[in-house]
Scaffold this motif. Structure first.
Motif, mmCIF file in Angstrom:
data_model
loop_
_atom_site.group_PDB
_atom_site.id
_atom_site.type_symbol
_atom_site.label_atom_id
_atom_site.label_comp_id
_atom_site.label_asym_id
_atom_site.label_seq_id
_atom_site.Cartn_x
_atom_site.Cartn_y
_atom_site.Cartn_z
ATOM 1 N N PHE A 77 0.832 -1.200 0.000
ATOM 2 C CA PHE A 77 0.000 0.000 0.000
ATOM 3 C C PHE A 77 0.869 1.253 0.000
ATOM 4 C CE2 PHE A 77 -4.244 1.378 0.018
ATOM 5 C CZ PHE A 77 -5.068 0.272 0.148
ATOM 6 N N GLU A 78 1.920 1.240 0.805
ATOM 7 C CA GLU A 78 2.817 2.390 0.871
ATOM 8 C C GLU A 78 3.557 2.576 -0.456
ATOM 9 O OE1 GLU A 78 3.874 2.248 5.656
ATOM 10 O OE2 GLU A 78 4.895 0.916 4.256
ATOM 11 N N PHE A 79 3.920 1.478 -1.081
ATOM 12 C CA PHE A 79 4.586 1.543 -2.379
ATOM 13 C C PHE A 79 3.629 2.118 -3.425
ATOM 14 C CE2 PHE A 79 5.791 -0.364 -6.481
ATOM 15 C CZ PHE A 79 7.127 -0.020 -6.546
ATOM 16 N N PHE A 80 2.389 1.668 -3.406
ATOM 17 C CA PHE A 80 1.374 2.184 -4.332
ATOM 18 C C PHE A 80 1.237 3.695 -4.178
ATOM 19 C CE2 PHE A 80 -2.989 3.674 -4.839
ATOM 20 C CZ PHE A 80 -3.268 3.304 -6.146
ATOM 21 N N LYS A 81 1.148 4.162 -2.951
ATOM 22 C CA LYS A 81 0.972 5.597 -2.714
ATOM 23 C C LYS A 81 2.203 6.396 -3.153
ATOM 24 C CE LYS A 81 -0.407 5.116 1.654
ATOM 25 N NZ LYS A 81 -0.932 5.497 2.996
ATOM 26 N N ALA A 82 3.388 5.802 -2.984
ATOM 27 C CA ALA A 82 4.612 6.503 -3.364
ATOM 28 C C ALA A 82 4.752 6.625 -4.882
ATOM 29 C CB ALA A 82 5.829 5.784 -2.784
ATOM 30 N N VAL A 83 4.327 5.589 -5.605
ATOM 31 C CA VAL A 83 4.552 5.522 -7.053
ATOM 32 C C VAL A 83 3.411 6.149 -7.854
ATOM 33 C CG1 VAL A 83 4.832 3.894 -8.980
ATOM 34 C CG2 VAL A 83 6.037 3.494 -6.832
ATOM 35 N N SER A 84 2.211 6.207 -7.296
ATOM 36 C CA SER A 84 1.028 6.683 -8.026
ATOM 37 C C SER A 84 1.185 8.037 -8.709
ATOM 38 C CB SER A 84 -0.182 6.727 -7.089
ATOM 39 O OG SER A 84 -0.665 5.430 -6.839
ATOM 40 N N PRO A 85 1.902 9.015 -8.102
ATOM 41 C CA PRO A 85 2.024 10.317 -8.777
ATOM 42 C C PRO A 85 2.598 10.247 -10.190
ATOM 43 C CG PRO A 85 2.655 10.530 -6.485
ATOM 44 C CD PRO A 85 2.454 9.056 -6.730
ATOM 45 N N ILE A 86 3.377 9.223 -10.489
ATOM 46 C CA ILE A 86 3.910 9.069 -11.846
ATOM 47 C C ILE A 86 2.779 8.801 -12.828
ATOM 48 C CG2 ILE A 86 5.248 7.499 -13.327
ATOM 49 C CD1 ILE A 86 7.267 7.276 -11.084
ATOM 50 N N PHE A 87 1.877 7.909 -12.467
ATOM 51 C CA PHE A 87 0.763 7.566 -13.350
ATOM 52 C C PHE A 87 -0.257 8.697 -13.404
ATOM 53 C CE2 PHE A 87 2.735 3.620 -12.067
ATOM 54 C CZ PHE A 87 2.810 2.920 -13.267
ATOM 55 N N HIS A 88 -0.382 9.421 -12.303
ATOM 56 C CA HIS A 88 -1.254 10.590 -12.303
ATOM 57 C C HIS A 88 -0.731 11.638 -13.292
ATOM 58 C CE1 HIS A 88 -4.040 13.605 -10.737
ATOM 59 N NE2 HIS A 88 -3.019 14.429 -10.592
ATOM 60 N N TYR A 89 0.571 11.814 -13.329
ATOM 61 C CA TYR A 89 1.166 12.791 -14.239
ATOM 62 C C TYR A 89 0.923 12.402 -15.700
ATOM 63 C CZ TYR A 89 4.776 15.176 -16.939
ATOM 64 O OH TYR A 89 5.437 15.912 -17.893
ATOM 65 N N LEU A 90 1.011 11.120 -16.022
ATOM 66 C CA LEU A 90 0.823 10.668 -17.406
ATOM 67 C C LEU A 90 -0.616 10.865 -17.873
ATOM 68 C CD1 LEU A 90 2.986 7.418 -17.352
ATOM 69 C CD2 LEU A 90 3.574 9.638 -18.344
ATOM 70 N N ASN A 91 -1.569 10.876 -16.946
ATOM 71 C CA ASN A 91 -2.967 11.211 -17.260
ATOM 72 C C ASN A 91 -3.519 10.335 -18.387
ATOM 73 O OD1 ASN A 91 -5.380 12.672 -16.957
ATOM 74 N ND2 ASN A 91 -4.811 14.160 -18.518
ATOM 75 N N ASP A 92 -3.239 9.039 -18.303
ATOM 76 C CA ASP A 92 -3.693 8.081 -19.314
ATOM 77 C C ASP A 92 -4.461 6.989 -18.574
ATOM 78 O OD1 ASP A 92 -4.033 6.056 -21.155
ATOM 79 O OD2 ASP A 92 -1.935 5.983 -21.792
ATOM 80 N N TYR A 93 -5.788 6.942 -18.783
ATOM 81 C CA TYR A 93 -6.595 6.015 -17.992
ATOM 82 C C TYR A 93 -6.347 4.544 -18.319
ATOM 83 C CZ TYR A 93 -9.789 6.498 -22.057
ATOM 84 O OH TYR A 93 -10.343 6.540 -23.317
ATOM 85 N N HIS A 94 -5.476 4.278 -19.304
ATOM 86 C CA HIS A 94 -5.100 2.893 -19.583
ATOM 87 C C HIS A 94 -3.727 2.540 -19.023
ATOM 88 C CE1 HIS A 94 -8.102 2.527 -23.122
ATOM 89 N NE2 HIS A 94 -8.551 1.860 -22.088
ATOM 90 N N CYS A 95 -3.047 3.491 -18.408
ATOM 91 C CA CYS A 95 -1.707 3.265 -17.882
ATOM 92 C C CYS A 95 -1.786 3.366 -16.365
ATOM 93 C CB CYS A 95 -0.740 4.302 -18.449
ATOM 94 S SG CYS A 95 0.992 3.988 -18.057
#
Length: 447
Positions: A77-95
């Motif tokens: 869970f902590e890893f997910f929260k740490a890494v999520s901003p990368i996918f948020h930045y890409l703004n691609d609902y398939h990534c």
């Protein structure tokens, strides 16, 4: 309880990928970093990167910031929260990166939903917290602040029903995100403000109680209002035995309702799914075979061998990283019984992927008319990715290998534009009423 709420509940339950592994164990930094570097390698070598964001200086800054955070043991869970901003930045609902939850994950015994930057109760297993209650704070933290906190975990930045759905999913998992067994909910109902301490329950227990309350239902259903039929499809993610049932369900609908003059296909809050499900529905609307041509670009990478094979191309080490362009066609074959009445597709602003493709085909090929909110997404989107396993965190990341689009204009513009108000959304999500559908019925009857 009306049908729209039943569909909402089952979509919340089926949208979660349940993992049997135990996620509480802490993983040492070295292993965290190995999984993280694998993610970055995938984004640089396999991701189609339609907007060229992976090469930007801002992306590099976000990556460095995440690296610095991975200097201590973390659970999934902590890893997910740490890494999520990368996918948020890409703004691609398939990534995306998989949310690491299991049947033992803690969840609120209710469904909270974000509507126009406020949190509402749209389903509740607690008697003295009624539906339509407005949540003002959780453990003293104002709702606006909570929404802001969870935005960073979304894979879409655009304000739409899809983003609201993503944030709502995380807020319902606050006991897991915040590692709490209970939380105080401050809520307002009928002008009265109350506070109540809510004990979390496991995902497994929540599912069992929803099933016992008989509120759970399939993501597709049908009803009649006089000569008008309403076919609700809450998701095109229908596969396996459920797809077989879906085909028979459609056959039954059109076989037993040949006297319908109009059909409303309600795909509000449908965020996509499988092309086969889209083709299956469209087959009942065409009298002859329809070929829908699309352009596709696939990135030549050792990670994308499966996607390359899908367009008849073999991976070539000499052209690693090259983007290959080609065309392909969806063949929509008539399916008996064919519906010869008028087709209306009811949409909202967040439909995406296969759902936006469905609406685009209906409009582009003159199959029917679009009604509702203007979608913010187009039929130009990423696809063809693969789930890549992170061996240390025991979760997956999904990296799209291709991007597809029509030769014709991509944007879906409703023939009749209807914007949902906050109250209309709340009434619809709680199953109290569907005022937008009532407007649609009036428009159809006046035509």
């Amino acid at each position: 309880m009306k049908k729209s709420l039943k569909v909402l509940i089952v979509l919340f339950l089926t949208s979660v990928v349940f993992i049997s592994s135990i996620f509480a164990a802490k993983i040492e930094p070295e292993k965290l970093q190995r999984d993280f570097e694998f993610i970055i390698a995938l984004l640089k070598e396999a991701y189609i990167d339609p907007n060229g964001l992976v090469k930007s200086p801002e992306f590099a800054e976000i990556v460095d910031d995440v690296r610095r955070k991975l200097n201590k043991p973390m659970d999934s869970f902590e890893f997910f929260k740490a890494v999520s901003p990368i996918f948020h930045y890409l703004n691609d609902y398939h990534c995306s990166i998989e949310l690491p939850i299991s049947n033992d994950s803690q969840i609120f015994p209710m469904t909270l939903y974000v509507i126009d930057n406020n949190i509402y109760v749209v389903f509740s297993l607690i008697e003295n917290i009624p539906i339509k209650s407005k949540v003002l704070a959780i453990d003293g933290i104002p709702s606006a602040q909570i929404i802001k906190e969870f935005e960073q975990y979304t894979i879409t930045k655009d304000n739409s029903s899809r983003k609201e759905h993503e944030i709502s999913r995380y807020i319902n998992l606050i006991p897991s995100f915040w590692n709490k067994k209970s939380a105080e909910i401050e809520f307002e109902y009928n002008g009265s403000i109350k506070r109540k301490n809510i004990k979390a329950i496991t995902m497994k227990e929540y599912r069992r109680k929803v099933q016992e309350s008989k509120k759970s239902k399939l993501p597709y259903e049908f009803e009649r209002k006089g000569n008008i039929g309403i076919l609700r499809i809450g998701s095109f993610s229908i596969k396996g035995n459920l797809f077989v049932d879906f085909r028979e369900f459609l056959n039954t609908v059109f076989r037993e309702n040949k006297d319908m003059t109009d059909l409303v296909v309600d795909i509000r809050r449908n965020f996509g799914g499988k092309p086969q499900s889209v083709i299956e529905v469209l087959g009942h609307f065409v009298n002859k075979e329809l070929s829908v041509k699309r352009r596709v670009k696939v990135k030549n990478s050792k990670y994308n061998i499966q996607a390359l094979a899908g367009i008849g191309v073999r991976y070539d080490t000499n052209t690693d990283g090259r983007v290959i362009e080609t065309t392909y066609s969806w063949i929509i074959t008539p399916r008996s019984p064919v519906f010869n009445g008028k087709v209306w597709v009811l949409v909202d602003n967040g439909i995406a992927s296969a759902a936006i493709t469905f609406a685009s085909i209906v409009q582009s090929y003159g199959i029917g008319r679009i009604i509702g909110e203007r979608p913010i997404y187009s039929s130009h989107f990423t696809m063809g990715g693969i789930n890549h396993y992170l061996p240390n965190m025991k979760i997956y990341v999904y990296i799209p290998a291709a991007i597809t689009s029509y030769s014709s204009p991509n944007r879906v513009i409703p023939d009749y534009e209807l914007t949902m108000t906050t109250e209309e959304r709340l009434e619809w999500l709680t199953g109290v009423s569907d005022l937008v559908l009532e407007k649609v019925i009036k428009i159809i009857k006046n035509k």
